[in-house]
Write a protein that holds these residues in place. Sequence first.
Motif: not given
Length: 241
Positions: A135-142, A167-173
């Motif tokens: 609905i037109g919102d800015q929604v960030n994704l992680e 968009k942010r991506v985190r990869h656990r080592l």
Amino acid sequence: IIYVQLKRAHTKCIQHRDKTAVAVDNNQITCGQRETEFCASKIVKYLKLNYDVDLKTSVLVCVDCSGSLKLFLSQRFETSISVPARDYSQATWLHSLGLNVLKNWPKVKFEINVITTCRETLYPLLEELRETFFIGDQVNLEIAAESTAIKDCLDYIDDYDWPYGFKRVRHRLVSSGGPQIAIPEAVRPLPVENSYSVLLEDDVMISRQFYSWLKFVGLQLADVQNARKHRYFSISLYTPR
């Protein structure tokens, strides 16, 4: 509360510029020439002539506004809500909310956090997320990927297009040791009041209307008196541990 409905440009509307903005219903306006300041100025002029309202204390709901038109109108109203035409049918509850509730629209924000071990169910989840009505919102994704995530999955996540925000991506080592650690770790505190995290594991299914419901609830929570509002910490389907 003023509703403006935009329609695609028609030759007749462009040729007869004085008819660019016309009344359709009580608070409904149709604008034939889109994304122009001329169209926006016609809307503002029409509202001032036909409604005894102070635009600076009013809420504007503009369907299919974008570009310079969206910017122009947002500068003239206290609160300007721009809803894509595709999503408007999923936000009919807008008409049931009062002026003070809708004024909280820009303050109520959500961020989506996806936790994944790269199960096969991740792919349909991300595809459904991209088709959700925001609905037109800015929604960030992680997206937080566990240490067991395979390369093909990580490549898919890196290439995944998210048109609604960052968009942010985190990869656990190193392995987190299970969901009891991975879930709390995935959600970072949001510094702004009335901001919420939506936590999704990669084996859940979602409705494309889920965000519309969250916005509806969040707006009403933001309108609750502070003493009552602070009693709410989260809404969860997870078993408390």
